[in-house]
Design an enzyme around this catalytic site. Sequence first.
Site, PDB file in Angstrom:
ATOM      1  N   ASP A 158      64.422  63.684  -5.240  1.00  0.00           N
ATOM      2  CA  ASP A 158      63.992  63.448  -3.804  1.00  0.00           C
ATOM      3  C   ASP A 158      65.066  62.840  -3.153  1.00  0.00           C
ATOM      4  OD1 ASP A 158      61.833  64.345  -4.923  1.00  0.00           O
ATOM      5  OD2 ASP A 158      60.715  62.600  -4.815  1.00  0.00           O
ATOM      6  N   SER A 167      59.155  57.910   0.996  1.00  0.00           N
ATOM      7  CA  SER A 167      59.793  56.912   0.441  1.00  0.00           C
ATOM      8  C   SER A 167      61.488  57.107   0.231  1.00  0.00           C
ATOM      9  CB  SER A 167      59.216  56.244  -0.942  1.00  0.00           C
ATOM     10  OG  SER A 167      59.395  57.155  -1.907  1.00  0.00           O
TER      11      SER A 167
HETATM   12  C1  GLA Z   1      58.327  63.464  -7.662  1.00  0.00           C
HETATM   13  C2  GLA Z   1      59.650  62.559  -8.354  1.00  0.00           C
HETATM   14  C3  GLA Z   1      60.712  63.791  -8.697  1.00  0.00           C
HETATM   15  C4  GLA Z   1      60.411  64.839  -9.154  1.00  0.00           C
HETATM   16  C5  GLA Z   1      59.117  65.415  -8.824  1.00  0.00           C
HETATM   17  C6  GLA Z   1      58.647  66.627  -9.654  1.00  0.00           C
HETATM   18  O1  GLA Z   1      58.640  64.076  -6.474  1.00  0.00           O
HETATM   19  O2  GLA Z   1      60.035  61.819  -7.425  1.00  0.00           O
HETATM   20  O3  GLA Z   1      61.901  63.042  -8.911  1.00  0.00           O
HETATM   21  O4  GLA Z   1      60.135  64.365 -10.532  1.00  0.00           O
HETATM   22  O5  GLA Z   1      57.950  64.730  -8.556  1.00  0.00           O
HETATM   23  O6  GLA Z   1      59.505  67.799  -9.644  1.00  0.00           O
END
Ligand code: GLA
Length: 393
Positions: A175, A131
Site C-alpha cells: 500500500d 492510512s
Molecule cells: C492490506 C495490506 C497489504 C497487503 C494486502 C493484501 O492492504 O496493507 O500490505 O497485504 O492487504 O494483499
Amino acid sequence: MADLQALKNAFIEIYGESSASISAFHAPGRVNLIGEHTDYNGGYVFPAALTFGTTMLIRPRQDRIIGFASTNLELRKQISIDDLSYREADDWINYPKGIVVHLAKEGSPVTKGYDLLFHGEIPNGAGLSSSASIEVVTAYGLLTLEGHPTDTVKIALLAQKTENQFVGVNCGIMDQFAVANGKKDHAILLMCDTLEYSHVPFKSGSYKLVIGNTNKRRGLVDSAYNERRSQCELAVTYLQQQYPGITLLGQLNLEQFNASKHLIPDETVRRRAQHVIEEIDRVLKSIEVLKANDLEAFGKLMIGSHDSLRDLYEVTGAELDAMVEAALKVPGVLGARMTGAGFGGCTVSLVHEDSVQTFIDQVGIEYTEKTGLTPSFYVCDIGNGVEQIGEAL
Ligand code: GLA
C-alpha cells in the site's frame, strides 16, 4: 483533486494568518489489480495509484508544536514534537504523528513545529489505503519543507514501519509503495522481496476499472490477517525440509512448490500456501497478457484470483462474493475480484465503457438484495504517486 483555494481558506480559519506561506501535497489511494496477500510473502503485486487521495496543507510555525486538523474528521490537536507517543484517543492523528516519530528515528527529525490540514477523499476502512495515503503525504511534505531528499522508496518503507511499529498494524509494503510510487496511467509491478519495480502502462482501451465498495467495514487489526501471515510462515518451515535456503513462500515457483507441498501436513496451511504461489504466478501471467493487449485473458486471471482468495485463502466473505458474483453477470464485464486485505472493503472490475451504468445499477440492486447493504461505485483512472501540488499559497 481538491479545491486548493477552499482548503487554504479552511486552513486560515483553523490556524489564523501568518507571514509564512502554505504548501500543498497530495498522495493517492491505491487499488491492487492482482497479486493479493503476496506482499508479505515476498511475491509480486500489481497495484495502481488512484486519482483521489489525501491532500495536506502545511505551514511552518515558530515553536515546537504540530497542529493536526482535518476537513473531514472532527478531532483536532496541537501536540509538542517532544511528546508524540501513540494514544488510542488520538485516533487518525496517530498516523501523521507516527511519521514524525519515525522520521526522527531514521535520522531526519523535524526541527520546528508545523500546522497541518488534511483533506481526505478516500473512504476510511474501505481497503483503498487511506492510512498509507495520509502517512506518505505527511512524510513527503515534512521532508520537503525540512530540505531533505524525498526518496519515494525510502518514504514507503518509513510509512510501512510507522504502520507496523507505531500504529500496530502488521501490513506488508504494497500500500505504502503504491501510494508513494504510482504513475498516471501505469500500474506498478513490484517484487516485494527485493523492492525491484517497474511501471507498466495500463492500456484498457474501451474498458474501465470500476471499484465497488461493499461498505462493509474491514478491520485489518482485528481480522484474520495476522493468522494468514502466521500460516504462511509455518508453511515455509515445512518447505525448508526440501529448500533449506528459503525464508519466504515467494522464493519458490509453482513447479518447486507443487513438488514439495506434500511436506506441509496441515491441509489448511497447504491451501494458504497454494494460493500465494499461484497468485504470484497469476501476476506474472497478467503482465504477459497485458503486454499482448489481451484484456480478456487478464479478466480471467482476475476471476481466478478471486476464486482462490475465496476458496484457498478464505478472506473474501459473503459481501465481497456477492458483489463479484453480481458483477460477473453483467454483459461487458471481463473480470472482477476483491482488492486489498479482504473481509469487506472493495472489489475491482474491468467493465466495458458502454456497460458502466448498467453495471452500477445491476450490481447495486443485486448486492443490496443479497446483503442489505448499499454499495458505492467509483469509475477510476490511474493517477500519480505522492507529489507537491501547491507552493506559497
Ligand atoms: C492490506 C495490506 C497489504 C497487503 C494486502 C493484501 O492492504 O496493507 O500490505 O497485504 O492487504 O494483499
